[in-house]
Scaffold this motif. Sequence first.
Motif, mmCIF file in Angstrom:
data_model
loop_
_atom_site.group_PDB
_atom_site.id
_atom_site.type_symbol
_atom_site.label_atom_id
_atom_site.label_comp_id
_atom_site.label_asym_id
_atom_site.label_seq_id
_atom_site.Cartn_x
_atom_site.Cartn_y
_atom_site.Cartn_z
ATOM 1 N N PRO A 299 17.573 1.475 -1.723
ATOM 2 C CA PRO A 299 16.116 1.348 -1.576
ATOM 3 C C PRO A 299 15.386 2.596 -2.069
ATOM 4 C CG PRO A 299 17.153 1.715 0.547
ATOM 5 C CD PRO A 299 18.263 1.509 -0.406
ATOM 6 N N GLU A 300 14.290 2.389 -2.716
ATOM 7 C CA GLU A 300 13.507 3.513 -3.228
ATOM 8 C C GLU A 300 12.846 4.270 -2.058
ATOM 9 O OE1 GLU A 300 10.679 2.102 -5.966
ATOM 10 O OE2 GLU A 300 12.156 1.362 -7.436
ATOM 11 N N PRO A 301 12.747 5.636 -2.139
ATOM 12 C CA PRO A 301 12.084 6.418 -1.067
ATOM 13 C C PRO A 301 10.583 6.123 -1.037
ATOM 14 C CG PRO A 301 12.618 7.815 -2.927
ATOM 15 C CD PRO A 301 13.251 6.503 -3.200
ATOM 16 N N ASP A 302 10.018 6.352 0.128
ATOM 17 C CA ASP A 302 8.581 6.124 0.269
ATOM 18 C C ASP A 302 7.799 7.085 -0.604
ATOM 19 O OD1 ASP A 302 9.268 4.237 2.086
ATOM 20 O OD2 ASP A 302 9.037 5.552 3.836
ATOM 21 N N ARG A 303 6.762 6.599 -1.206
ATOM 22 C CA ARG A 303 5.951 7.440 -2.086
ATOM 23 C C ARG A 303 5.019 8.354 -1.240
ATOM 24 N NH1 ARG A 303 4.035 3.578 -7.130
ATOM 25 N NH2 ARG A 303 6.157 3.038 -7.847
ATOM 26 N N ILE A 304 4.879 9.605 -1.664
ATOM 27 C CA ILE A 304 4.015 10.584 -0.971
ATOM 28 C C ILE A 304 2.616 10.510 -1.580
ATOM 29 C CG2 ILE A 304 3.694 13.019 -0.388
ATOM 30 C CD1 ILE A 304 6.709 13.372 -0.798
#
Length: 335
Positions: A299-304
């Motif tokens: 899963p892709e990390p959450d965007r900041i």
Amino acid sequence: MLRHAISPSRRFTKASHDVVRHPRLSSDAKILLLYVQGLPEDTPCRPLSELARKLGIKGRAYQKAKEQLVAHGYVHEWRTQGGRGRWITEQLVANTPLTIEQAEHLRGAPPTTAQPSTHIPAVGEPATRTVGGYEPVEDHSDKTTPHPPSEAEPATDPEPTPGPADSHQLARAERVLLSLRHARRELHLGAREARALAVEAVKWLERGLSESDLRHALLAEHPEDGVRSAFGFLRYRLVQKLPAAPSPSPLPQPPSAAALVVCSSPGEEHVFRPLGDETECAPCRQATARAAVHVAPAPEPDRIPWRERFAKIEMNPPCPGGQPRTRAPELKAAR
């Protein structure tokens, strides 16, 4: 159409309707056949090509007419080799179609070009003319009869001639026999002798022996008292030392089919026939292999958010050397 016909009293030729109305004979073939039929009895034998040349039938036209006459049994040819090796062509022209057996019966004695002797007419009424024991079939097309016309017996097929493969083997065997004279002069054979012995020598080649093996077998074990007759000596060896025919190799037995087993993969129960000791069928093994290779991506990390990114950059600006610049604690407190 008007017709005016007067029956000639002399210098005429009797022609059968089967020849004149033949649908598959050309006009050249019919004219040539009628011309030969009308020749006098005392005419010396001449080649068919010479007679056709007198009628103006030459070249390809003569060849085509002759092929048609041969195909329908009106012309027969034989080629024989004389005593001095010269080839002689004998021709037979008949006014009715003849089979090969009938033509051979008529051939009988060889043709002669000498003038025939004076013929004394026989006493009595003229009889019907027979050709080679063949009685002509009467034409009942113009008559009404309660019985159907008799049918001629079907002609028997000629004996099959040897194929090109047999001729090739005979030529090989004859070449080996004629080459023995170079090894031993006493084994000198003539052309006819070699051709007669080639029939026995072919049996050696048909059983898998090469030409060198055949030559070695005929030249081995030279008799002490010499060879009196090369033909008799080689014929005795070809017959007595003929190797045994190779036994046919047994045909391989097809492998027995394996019993059906139940596939051990999860899902609906089904059976398959294994090739070895496998417990899963081929479609299930392929599905398992595809599932192992194609793993689900991480899963892709959450965007900041961009505001937090700029705040981190202002808090830790990069130094000229490439390392992040850190501020002293007292400056941070004063600020």
